[in-house]
Design a protein around this motif. Structure first.
Motif, mmCIF file in Angstrom:
data_model
loop_
_atom_site.group_PDB
_atom_site.id
_atom_site.type_symbol
_atom_site.label_atom_id
_atom_site.label_comp_id
_atom_site.label_asym_id
_atom_site.label_seq_id
_atom_site.Cartn_x
_atom_site.Cartn_y
_atom_site.Cartn_z
ATOM 1 N N GLY A 1 15.344 -8.396 13.107
ATOM 2 C CA GLY A 1 15.413 -9.856 13.237
ATOM 3 C C GLY A 1 14.179 -10.550 12.689
ATOM 4 N N ILE A 2 13.000 -10.028 13.010
ATOM 5 C CA ILE A 2 11.792 -10.704 12.510
ATOM 6 C C ILE A 2 11.492 -10.309 11.062
ATOM 7 N N ALA A 3 11.994 -9.141 10.652
ATOM 8 C CA ALA A 3 11.750 -8.692 9.265
ATOM 9 C C ALA A 3 12.329 -9.698 8.275
ATOM 10 N N GLU A 4 13.517 -10.161 8.586
ATOM 11 C CA GLU A 4 14.171 -11.122 7.694
ATOM 12 C C GLU A 4 13.299 -12.353 7.483
ATOM 13 N N ILE A 5 12.788 -12.871 8.593
ATOM 14 C CA ILE A 5 11.964 -14.086 8.517
ATOM 15 C C ILE A 5 10.674 -13.813 7.746
ATOM 16 N N ILE A 6 10.064 -12.668 8.033
ATOM 17 C CA ILE A 6 8.806 -12.330 7.371
ATOM 18 C C ILE A 6 9.026 -12.217 5.851
ATOM 19 N N ALA B 1 7.622 -0.929 13.302
ATOM 20 C CA ALA B 1 8.071 -2.085 12.523
ATOM 21 C C ALA B 1 8.481 -1.668 11.115
ATOM 22 N N VAL B 2 7.768 -0.655 10.603
ATOM 23 C CA VAL B 2 7.964 -0.241 9.212
ATOM 24 C C VAL B 2 9.368 0.319 8.959
ATOM 25 N N GLN B 3 10.062 0.697 10.030
ATOM 26 C CA GLN B 3 11.429 1.197 9.870
ATOM 27 C C GLN B 3 12.389 0.093 9.429
ATOM 28 N N ALA B 4 12.027 -1.170 9.685
ATOM 29 C CA ALA B 4 12.935 -2.272 9.339
ATOM 30 C C ALA B 4 12.925 -2.506 7.833
ATOM 31 N N GLU B 5 14.093 -2.757 7.297
ATOM 32 C CA GLU B 5 14.231 -2.922 5.853
ATOM 33 C C GLU B 5 13.344 -4.055 5.333
ATOM 34 N N GLY B 6 12.628 -3.789 4.291
ATOM 35 C CA GLY B 6 11.805 -4.819 3.670
ATOM 36 C C GLY B 6 10.384 -4.892 4.207
ATOM 37 N N LEU B 7 10.120 -4.254 5.347
ATOM 38 C CA LEU B 7 8.786 -4.419 5.949
ATOM 39 C C LEU B 7 7.736 -3.431 5.429
ATOM 40 N N ARG B 8 8.176 -2.281 4.945
ATOM 41 C CA ARG B 8 7.156 -1.317 4.540
ATOM 42 C C ARG B 8 6.239 -1.896 3.466
ATOM 43 N N GLU B 9 6.830 -2.649 2.532
ATOM 44 C CA GLU B 9 6.062 -3.210 1.418
ATOM 45 C C GLU B 9 5.078 -4.291 1.873
ATOM 46 N N ARG B 10 5.342 -4.863 3.069
ATOM 47 C CA ARG B 10 4.495 -5.992 3.484
ATOM 48 C C ARG B 10 3.965 -5.804 4.892
ATOM 49 N N THR B 11 3.629 -4.560 5.218
ATOM 50 C CA THR B 11 3.061 -4.297 6.550
ATOM 51 C C THR B 11 1.778 -3.498 6.434
ATOM 52 N N ILE B 12 0.790 -3.876 7.243
ATOM 53 C CA ILE B 12 -0.356 -3.002 7.477
ATOM 54 C C ILE B 12 -0.115 -2.405 8.857
ATOM 55 N N LEU B 13 0.116 -1.122 8.875
ATOM 56 C CA LEU B 13 0.434 -0.419 10.108
ATOM 57 C C LEU B 13 -0.844 0.169 10.699
ATOM 58 N N ILE B 14 -1.044 -0.067 12.007
ATOM 59 C CA ILE B 14 -2.232 0.470 12.679
ATOM 60 C C ILE B 14 -1.778 1.360 13.835
ATOM 61 N N ASN B 15 -2.322 2.552 13.858
ATOM 62 C CA ASN B 15 -2.045 3.437 14.987
ATOM 63 C C ASN B 15 -3.275 4.323 15.167
ATOM 64 N N GLY B 16 -3.279 5.137 16.211
ATOM 65 C CA GLY B 16 -4.471 5.952 16.425
ATOM 66 C C GLY B 16 -4.291 6.947 17.539
ATOM 67 N N PHE B 17 -5.390 7.432 18.054
ATOM 68 C CA PHE B 17 -5.366 8.554 18.986
ATOM 69 C C PHE B 17 -5.786 8.180 20.405
ATOM 70 N N SER B 18 -6.348 6.968 20.555
ATOM 71 C CA SER B 18 -6.944 6.590 21.839
ATOM 72 C C SER B 18 -5.961 6.686 22.998
#
Lengths: 385, 163
Positions: A186-191, A216-233
């Protein structure tokens, strides 16, 4: 002497709970629901990997991007857990905690005057981070009725021609809200339609309890326009090691890397080795901890609802976010009196933004025994009101 | 068996004496549902019993233990089963496992002292006709049993507030 502190720094509001720290210092029987980190020690396999690296003299810088072995493991992990692919060579930077990843992500994309939309309530550093880049934080309310998800309507309402990026964090700190694949669609479309970038802080994803773990990156169109942050904490109880990662398409990643190499050079080397150990061998430790948190959540949320604090079922992270609106006190007054009169520390919801007002952030990353006692004390307080 | 059953087993394995209400809260089930599920798993013999974890040394009892590895000759038609059942009858044998490698069985033997154990192994186990060889490893000190740490360990400290 003139004031050497920059206007930019002056403009950043101070931490909302300084006063609480001071009160807590004077108490010795306080139960703190204010903690934002696991109460587990780092899995021993990860510690061993960190210790071994020091013993072997691996105490120099690593490459700016991070240890190749760690990037390979991260890439594998993301593929296995989410089915998303990031190239370890040029789409990934290992950072000094997710905090650094967030900082460089914001700085990478923000020009003065850019509006950065922030799902509200949010982790405390997003808004100051935007202000440090002379961007304009714009808060997008997430409501209890929506289980604190970011809805397309709420997002649409705040978009202007100056909008540049969206920052969101699901599973959410402080609400425990999560986004399903469909919610992200839903939000991917808007983004995409508004040509925005997404900064997705997914540090709590492993703590997803009732449904599929999502990115979020699983949503169509978002991989190209996402900075994904994850970690170990969170997932591997490694808060003190300060190690996380940022993934993005090459061009964005190279830009973020430029900042990272000037401000940080590289993430702590022994922590990177420990993280390799965690990804390779700590699945069992992680699952054990997440199961325990799921049970504590059940126990705690039931307890809160039983004593009359309305609480949506938080489906992720390790926070409950009950409403205290019916007690006629602000969240700050409620939290302060609860601490002073009944020695239970919570964080007022408004610290996380205006949509958090009238709520309390209660971490259930403490022992079951303490959780039960906390519920008893909160009940004693609310019945005295 | 579903995810809730799995959670129940995990909780009971950790501490089977917890209040029913607590178990219900932890699993987000009603107390009646917990009882039904647990008795179903008892009927299915998924739950084999409930026991306490005891530090006998602290209780003032002498306690000694050994792992004894056995080489045995399996029997035609029965393989290892019949000899295993004979060994398992001894109360001194607290666990008995068929293992891979050089030996065939690994048994855990407990007694009040080392003499108890050596006497048991040499007089009861070793003379059995199917036993070809025994290898006894005495326990000198126990640091962890059944997942429980038996020594004092300092916990790390956390900030009372963090975001």
């Amino acid at each position: 002497m003139r004031d050497f502190i920059s206007a930019r720094t002056h403009n950043i509001p101070p931490s909302g709970i300084r006063r609480f720290f001071d009160i807590v210092q004077e108490m010795d029987d306080v139960i703190s629901l204010g903690v934002g980190e696991p109460d587990y020690a780092t899995p021993w396999v990860a510690c061993e990997a960190g210790i071994a690296s020091v013993e072997q003299g691996q105490t120099s810088y690593t490459s700016n991007r991070g240890l190749p072995a760690l990037r390979t493991e991260v890439s594998r992990y993301l593929g296995k857990r989410f089915g998303i692919q990031y190239h370890p060579e040029d789409e990934m930077v290992i950072t000094t905690g997710a905090s650094e990843a967030l900082d460089i992500a914001i700085r990478t994309v923000t020009d003065p005057g850019d509006e950065i939309l922030i799902a509200d309530p949010s982790y405390v550093s997003y808004s100051p981070g935007v202000m440090l880049s002379d961007g304009v934080p714009v808060r997008v309310p997430c409501r209890m009725e929506d289980e604190f998800r970011l809805t397309p309507d709420a997002l649409m309402e705040k978009i202007t021609p100056k909008s540049k990026a969206v920052i969101c964090n699901f599973p959410n700190n402080p609400t425990g809200g999560v986004m399903s694949r469909e919610d992200y669609r839903g939000i991917a479309e808007i983004i995409c339609d508004h040509d925005l970038l997404l900064i997705s802080d997914e540090i709590y994803t492993e703590m997803t309890y009732d449904g599929e773990m999502t990115s979020a990156v699983q949503a169509e169109g978002l991989r190209e326009r996402t900075i994904l942050i994850n970690g170990f904490s969170k997932a591997y109880a490694m808060t003190g090691w300060r190690v996380a990662y940022l993934c993005a398409p090459k061009e964005l990643c190279d830009a973020a890397l430029k900042i990272h190499q000037y401000v940080m050079l590289s993430a702590p080397t022994m922590s990177q080795y420990a993280a390799v150990g965690a990804l390779k061998n700590a699945d069992l430790d992680r699952e054990e901890m997440v199961t325990e948190y799921q049970m504590r959540r059940n126990l705690f949320v039931r307890g809160l609802n039983r004593i009359g604090l309305t609480c949506h079922l938080p489906r992720g992270a390790f926070y409950a976010f009950p409403s205290i609106k019916e007690f006629g006190l602000s969240d700050v007054e409620f939290a302060e009196r609860l601490l002073i009169e009944h020695h239970v520390a919570v964080v007022p919801g408004s610290v996380f933004g205006p949509s958090g007002a009238g709520h309390l952030r209660c971490s259930y990353a403490i022992s079951r025994e303490d959780l039960r006692e906390a519920v008893r004390r909160i009940e004693a307080f609310t019945t005295s009101l | 068996m579903d995810a809730k059953d799995w959670l129940l087993l995990r909780i009971l394995e950790e501490d089977s004496t917890q209040e029913l209400s607590e178990v219900a809260d932890l699993t987000d089930l009603t107390e009646a549902e917990v009882e039904d599920r647990v008795s179903a798993m008892e009927d299915d013999r998924i739950i084999r019993g409930y026991c306490a974890s005891i530090d006998w040394e602290k209780a003032g009892e002498g306690v000694a233990a050994a792992t004894v590895n056995l080489k045995v000759t399996p029997e035609r038609d029965f393989g290892y089963d019949r000899i295993a059942e004979r060994i398992a009858r001894f109360p001194q044998v607290s666990s008995l496992r068929l293992i891979s490698g050089e030996y065939d069985f690994e048994i855990r033997v407990t007694g009040r002292n080392i003499q108890d154990i050596t006497r048991f192994v040499s007089e009861q186990i070793a003379p059995m006709e199917q036993i070809r060889e025994t290898g006894t490893i005495l326990v000198m000190k126990s640091y962890k049993e059944n997942g429980r740490i038996l020594y004092d360990r300092k916990e790390g400290e956390r900030l009372l507030f963090s975001f």
